[in-house]
Every structure is written in structure tokens, then in C-alpha cells.
Scaffold this motif. Sequence first.
Motif, short mmCIF file in Angstrom:
data_model
loop_
_atom_site.label_atom_id
_atom_site.label_comp_id
_atom_site.label_asym_id
_atom_site.label_seq_id
_atom_site.Cartn_x
_atom_site.Cartn_y
_atom_site.Cartn_z
N PHE A 197 20.13 12.08 6.59
CA PHE A 197 21.29 11.41 7.17
C PHE A 197 21.41 9.99 6.63
O PHE A 197 20.44 9.23 6.60
N SER A 198 22.61 9.62 6.22
CA SER A 198 22.88 8.25 5.77
C SER A 198 24.08 7.71 6.53
O SER A 198 25.16 8.30 6.52
N PRO A 199 23.92 6.60 7.23
CA PRO A 199 25.04 6.06 8.02
C PRO A 199 26.11 5.42 7.14
O PRO A 199 25.83 4.96 6.03
N VAL A 200 27.34 5.43 7.63
CA VAL A 200 28.44 4.69 7.01
C VAL A 200 29.12 3.90 8.11
O VAL A 200 29.02 4.24 9.29
N VAL A 201 29.81 2.85 7.73
CA VAL A 201 30.45 2.00 8.72
C VAL A 201 31.56 2.77 9.43
O VAL A 201 32.27 3.59 8.82
N ASP A 251 19.82 -1.83 2.86
CA ASP A 251 19.53 -2.42 4.16
C ASP A 251 18.32 -3.36 4.09
O ASP A 251 18.35 -4.48 4.61
N SER A 252 17.27 -2.93 3.42
CA SER A 252 16.07 -3.77 3.33
C SER A 252 16.36 -5.05 2.55
O SER A 252 15.85 -6.13 2.89
N SER A 300 21.52 -10.32 9.52
CA SER A 300 21.22 -9.51 10.69
C SER A 300 22.05 -8.24 10.65
O SER A 300 23.24 -8.28 10.33
N ARG A 301 21.41 -7.12 10.98
CA ARG A 301 22.12 -5.85 11.08
C ARG A 301 22.60 -5.69 12.51
O ARG A 301 21.83 -5.87 13.46
N CYS A 323 25.11 0.05 12.31
CA CYS A 323 24.06 -0.34 11.37
C CYS A 323 24.56 -0.56 9.95
O CYS A 323 23.76 -0.81 9.04
N CYS A 324 25.87 -0.47 9.72
CA CYS A 324 26.44 -0.80 8.42
C CYS A 324 27.24 -2.09 8.48
O CYS A 324 28.05 -2.38 7.59
#
Length: 455
Positions: free
Chosen positions: A24-28, A104-105, A113-114, A119-120
Motif C-alpha cells: 500500500f502506498s498513500p496518496v494525498v 517521506d524520510s 512535519s508530516r 500523510c501526504c
Amino acid sequence: MKFKARVVARGFSQREGVDYDEIFSPVVRHTSIRVLLAIVAHYDLELEQLDVNTTFLHGELEEEIYMTQPEGFEVSGKEDYVCKLKKSLYGLKQSPRQWYKRFDSYMLELGYSRSPYDCCVYHNKVEDGSMIYLVLYVEDMLIAARSKSDIQKLKGLLSAEFEMKDLGASQKILGMEIYRDRSKKKLFLSQKSYIQKQLSRFGMSSAKPLNTPSASNVHLSSAYAPQSEAEKEYISRVPYASVVGSLMYAMVCTRPDLAHVVNVVSRFMIQPGKEHWQAVKRIFRYLKGTPDVGISFGSDTECLVSGYSDSDYAGDVDTRRSMTGYVFTLGSSVVSWKATLQSAVTLSTTEAEYMALTEAAKEGIWLKGLVGDQGLHHDQAVVYCDSLSAICLAKDQVHHKRTKDIDVRYHFLSTEKRIKVKKVGTADNPADMFTKSIPYGKFQHCLDLLNVLSG
């Protein structure tokens, strides 16, 4: 003439637990993009766009993966050797996830800050105390800040780490066109090109325009499913799923006016009938007359979260479930909306309104957290409802004994301090168009209340 080729891994042969695990990869969220655009318009921020080249090649692999040598590029004398991958490759199931983790890293290393709400979405304070924002959708990103020099600094840092393409001032993102009038602090978001393309794709470019997406006297049901062989043959040639899918994307991005009717026609994807197809074509006839309708951002009103909820009691003919509809604005700009069937059959109008109000409150809490995380703090988000009985039920636990059939997860409003529920007259509730088909006059009034207009 220049030719390009790309080595792609045979991801279909991967085995879970052996050469991949989580994928799974999040998107905004689109809501987060609209929130950013509302902030940009309200504070007259700079808005720029970046695109990552060869996105998935930047990911670091966590598994040990081998692949055969590409055909035609085998090493002479070592044809029976295999390649060990050092980085992710297009085609691997985990490539999108590994790209996000790498990006992200790096953003966290830069001191950004995330957001815990999306998380995007990333943000940071710059030297003058103002905020800089970045939202990521796979390889596309928007950056907003008060100073263009702060944006250029971030672009330089990203370009030093990844191969980037600087697209300058943002004009289009995910098929949505962005128009700005800096002198009036206005921003307009629409999908005119996308809609015209879909009209042409499905042969509706010359259709006669209509002023509403659905007829107020038509109630679709599964009873209209094809019965005869002739009807089944006719429907088999109709691209029903493709058409509804294209309408759904327009609704999700920039067209809250389509929310209710798209929800209705999408219920019949398995067995659509002629009446369902006619309803879909009516939506296209509405789009034919309104291709440039979109969302207007920017006003002098305070940038606060407020929403409206409504329901249509037992509106679904087949299941007798009610519709939930809600819409939220940031300032005067619409940023979030939803039209969906409720998960349970309610026993009264009050219960249906109460369940819709609860769903709206949950979205309001999330939105309040998101905008607060980006520096727009306020005590409460306001949700307006046109049902006084539902408001009383939300405010006072003494009434809950009358609604024991409602799941416990809906009974949290009476103690929730982040949401304030207020009464609004039915005539001034724009969420009405998310729950039912309404006449043109009321439909247009709802659009005006939400600043959904022609560009």
C-alpha cells in the motif's frame, strides 16, 4: 528520431511473503488539495508545481529480489546469470510504497512535519514565521508559501536528491485546471478539458444541454434491470461502467453538483437497464451545458471550517435505506462533500438526519484537525442541520433511549467538544442537493451557496 525503452520487472510473478510484503502506498486526498488551494487563495500565497522523473526508480528495496537479464541485453558468456536488484524497478508490486517511504524520510530529514491527518501533506515554518506547504500525489507535488524564494530553496533541495522537473506556477494538477486572479485574491478549479474529452469519447458532444443532472420525478431501482434478450443485448453494447467511472472522477475532483446522481447510477453497475442508461446520458447532457463549472476559492470571510448535513429518509427504493449528504467549506470555498447510502435502515426521519449529522461531524473533526495542523486554529467546527429533532438528539443523551436501534458509534455528538451543531433553514441548506433530485431553482440556489459556478 529518439527512442526510449524502460526495463520493467515481471511483478505478476512475485510471491507474497517471499519477494514482497506490504504494497500500500498513500496518496494525498483530493480534500487536502482543495484545502491547500483555499489557503493559497485566502492568503495570496505562491503556488508552484514539481514532477518527479522516473519516480519508482528512487525507492530502496527491503527484500532480496532477483530477475532474469533483459532480453537482448544478456552479458556474453553469462547468459545463465540473474540480476540482483539494488533499487526498486517499475513493475514491482512494492515500488510505489518504497518510493513514498524514501520521499517521506527525506522530507522528515529536511525538518518538515508530516500531517497526522493526511500523510501526504507536509509543512514547515520558514525564517519569517510563515508556513510552507507541500502535498504529494505519487510523482506530482504542489508547493505553497508566502515567498517564492522559500519555494525555490525547497525545489533545490528536492532536485539535489531526486531527478525533478520544475513545472513553475501550477496550472494543472491531476486533470484539474487551476486559474488564478492575484489582483482579486481568487482561484478557480475546474475540469473543463476533461469533461469535454469525455463528452467526445462517449459521443455526447452534440447532445442537447439540460440544466439539472437528474429529473426530480424519476426514482431508479433494480426493477429496471433488462428482462428480455433484446434488452440484454442492447445493454451489453453500452459502456455503462466506463461512463460512470469517468463521471465519478469529475464528481470527486471538482463537481459536487454530481455527487447525488453519480451515487444513484453507480448502484446498478452489475445489471444496468435502459432507464439507468438514460439517466447516465442525462448527466452528460447536463455536463454539455456546464463544462466550465468548478469551484471558486478566495474571499474576505474568515477561514473557518463549517459544514451542512442532510438526509433523504428511505430514499432508496430497493433497500429503503436513507441517503446521507454533507458538504464542508473553508471560508466560503467548498472543500469536502459526500453523498452515500446509510449503512442501516432507519425507523424515522429523525434517525436518518441524526446518522447523517454524525457522519458529517466526523468529517468536520478531521477537517478541523487538518487545517489546524496547517496553522489555521479555531476552537470548533460548525455543522448546520435543518432537523431540530436531530440536533436535540445530538445535544442531549436523555433522548438516546429512544434510538436503541442505532449503533453506539453514532452516539458521540453529545460529548464531542470539537463540533458545534447549529440549526439552518431547509431552504438555505446546500446539502439538500446531495440527498435527492431537486428542481432547477433550488439546485441553482445550492450551487450559489457553495460558490460552485462557471469559470
